[in-house]
Write a protein that holds these residues in place. Sequence first.
Motif, PDB file in Angstrom:
ATOM      1  N   VAL A  68      -2.511  12.920   2.866  1.00  0.00           N
ATOM      2  CA  VAL A  68      -3.065  11.930   1.941  1.00  0.00           C
ATOM      3  C   VAL A  68      -2.523  10.534   2.245  1.00  0.00           C
ATOM      4  O   VAL A  68      -1.307  10.338   2.324  1.00  0.00           O
ATOM      5  CB  VAL A  68      -2.738  12.284   0.474  1.00  0.00           C
ATOM      6  N   VAL A  69      -3.434   9.584   2.410  1.00  0.00           N
ATOM      7  CA  VAL A  69      -3.065   8.167   2.466  1.00  0.00           C
ATOM      8  C   VAL A  69      -3.192   7.634   1.048  1.00  0.00           C
ATOM      9  O   VAL A  69      -4.279   7.669   0.457  1.00  0.00           O
ATOM     10  CB  VAL A  69      -3.969   7.375   3.430  1.00  0.00           C
ATOM     11  N   ALA A  70      -2.079   7.186   0.484  1.00  0.00           N
ATOM     12  CA  ALA A  70      -2.052   6.675  -0.900  1.00  0.00           C
ATOM     13  C   ALA A  70      -1.930   5.160  -0.869  1.00  0.00           C
ATOM     14  O   ALA A  70      -0.956   4.627  -0.332  1.00  0.00           O
ATOM     15  CB  ALA A  70      -0.868   7.291  -1.648  1.00  0.00           C
ATOM     16  N   VAL A  71      -2.924   4.474  -1.446  1.00  0.00           N
ATOM     17  CA  VAL A  71      -2.966   3.008  -1.400  1.00  0.00           C
ATOM     18  C   VAL A  71      -2.883   2.449  -2.814  1.00  0.00           C
ATOM     19  O   VAL A  71      -3.699   2.788  -3.684  1.00  0.00           O
ATOM     20  CB  VAL A  71      -4.261   2.510  -0.714  1.00  0.00           C
ATOM     21  N   GLY A  72      -1.887   1.610  -3.047  1.00  0.00           N
ATOM     22  CA  GLY A  72      -1.764   0.905  -4.317  1.00  0.00           C
ATOM     23  C   GLY A  72      -2.184  -0.542  -4.158  1.00  0.00           C
ATOM     24  O   GLY A  72      -1.767  -1.204  -3.206  1.00  0.00           O
ATOM     25  N   VAL A  73      -3.038  -1.036  -5.082  1.00  0.00           N
ATOM     26  CA  VAL A  73      -3.557  -2.403  -5.002  1.00  0.00           C
ATOM     27  C   VAL A  73      -3.372  -3.085  -6.356  1.00  0.00           C
ATOM     28  O   VAL A  73      -3.670  -2.494  -7.407  1.00  0.00           O
ATOM     29  CB  VAL A  73      -5.060  -2.412  -4.639  1.00  0.00           C
ATOM     30  N   SER A  74      -2.877  -4.336  -6.317  1.00  0.00           N
ATOM     31  CA  SER A  74      -2.745  -5.097  -7.567  1.00  0.00           C
ATOM     32  C   SER A  74      -3.134  -6.550  -7.329  1.00  0.00           C
ATOM     33  O   SER A  74      -3.037  -7.065  -6.216  1.00  0.00           O
ATOM     34  CB  SER A  74      -1.296  -5.019  -8.091  1.00  0.00           C
ATOM     35  N   GLY A  75      -3.596  -7.197  -8.401  1.00  0.00           N
ATOM     36  CA  GLY A  75      -3.993  -8.607  -8.307  1.00  0.00           C
ATOM     37  C   GLY A  75      -5.409  -8.833  -8.785  1.00  0.00           C
ATOM     38  O   GLY A  75      -6.209  -7.896  -8.867  1.00  0.00           O
TER      39      GLY A  75
END
Length: 609
Positions: free
Chosen positions: A112-119
């Motif tokens: 699993v590639v886990a991507v966190g994004v904020s903004g």
Amino acid sequence: MSKNERITENIVRSLLQDLNYYDENSPVIIEEQKSQIVVINKLLKNASKTGKGGKGSPEFIITSPDVPDFLIVFECKADTKFHQSDNLDKAKDYAVDGAIHYASFLAKEYNVVAVGVSGQTNSELKISSYIYPKNSSQPKLLSNKSGKPIEDIVTFDDFIEHGTYDPDVAKERFHDLMSFSKVLHEFMRDHAKLTESEKPLLVSGTLIALRNKPFAKTFSDYEPSALQKQWMHVIKEEIEKADIPYSKKNNMTQPYSSISVHPELGKPTKSYPKGVLSELIKMLNSKVWPFISIYHDFDVVGQFYGEFLKYTGGDKKALGIVLTPRHITELFSHIANIDKDSKVLDFCCGTAGFLVSAMHHMIKDASTDAEIKKIKSEGLIGVEQQPNMYALAASNMILRGDGKANLYQGSCFDLLNELKGHNCNVGMINPPYAQSDEALHELVFIRDMLNCLEKGGIGVAIVPVSKATSPHSVKEELLKHHTLDAVMSMPDLLFDPVGTIPCIMVFKAHIPHEKSKQKTWFGFWKNDGFIKTKQHGRIDQKEVWSDIRDEWIDAYRNRDEIAGKCVRRHVTHTDEWVAEAYMETDYSDINKEEFEKTVKDHFVFNILN
């Protein structure tokens, strides 16, 4: 102004759009909050970020049937203050923590590639990516080959490529592949009724056919009998395109012809209405092709060949020669100190395992496309006599992408002039063992390989240790013309389940041993760190091989003398060419249990022999 998580999700959606994730011709599938894939829904059933049970719902779940063991999950937060916690343990409140939380559940079945994004805007957007390897307990930062963290949203293929080169992912994929080899072997035995020699050919031929994208997409549309003909047609087409120098196209395609007319493959059955061949292609397409299309340094064809040997009844050498384990083919490249300018000859190439490892080693040293092209077109020369094995070797080079090794089919002894013309400076060989004809003695193969190299070229051979200890006239001939640079005693179980105990010999070509006035270096390389397991055979279970290999190579290159490990001696053709004959025993590390075990083993050996 209050911040809205939906804005962040829209930015991610837009970036994915720009990177063609939503392209109608793309195999990539993007789902939000839930999935149509039963396995994913089952894994997320109790994955709520609250930790109180209940279903987990990642913002984006991205999969592709082309890479069935990988998926990508995205979690978004509006405020960059809630991008990532210090300990990655606040799944409900932080973007990265949430993505990793879901990945921990999904990693039971997927990498699993886990991507966190904020903004809230593109300019302030923060992106962090982690890889959670299948069956692992911890995530790691997702990095490129140079070790730089991935801090952008990249294409699906790029995410997968970066994740693929993670060592834990590669290890797990290798184990999955080897487990699948047993399933495949049993399927071919029970349903296809293939002979032992036909099984690896079906694997290699199908992998060649799957290089053809139209065939890979449409093979399931064919009627069973028509599929066999199309399978053969596509193999011929791909071999023609590969245009391997010195090859005879008929010699390469002929071994596959029996499969193209095999009666069991070309008829529908109750269990497999599209035919057994269609089912086999589907299995290889989903389980093997994703592996081989990425790990170009891995001899998949040879590995399957070796695995099939394990399940073959009776003589474990029923299919031919004893194949060299992958870590030893890699070790040869280190011993010979191969670089981008090397020219490598494999005198008895089998499935081309040495050439695959050498090519990978050489390409790592190259810095331009022109250098890589030269390596593939001029730097690799192989010879194989057996037609079936030659077809496997040729397929192996075709499957390297655009590898065009100079492969000859025929007896190496009949091709000496042609091979000398390549001006090779490195030779590698694992010759056929235990031939009754003295003209086919292992040392004869080594002698003629060395004669094909440039002066000063390095020849590396792996042979039964008895060839180093027993008197033979060719030993005198070898030292008359070449220098015995080193001999390494290898692990007793290296070729398990075949009971041959090997050693590695290293020569400097065309420099007479006596004139070199050089002491031969002897290494006691009995412990490679591999452990014999019931399921996977000998494996690097404790992940110590790379450290052991580096220690061995450093000692060899520095000509170290270490009690119990390595020694230097002047030797002649009448001497034993093994470390055990000259090495001082280091008793400092021996305990009572080891001493008793050694005495018992020696006692049993004497009784049995």
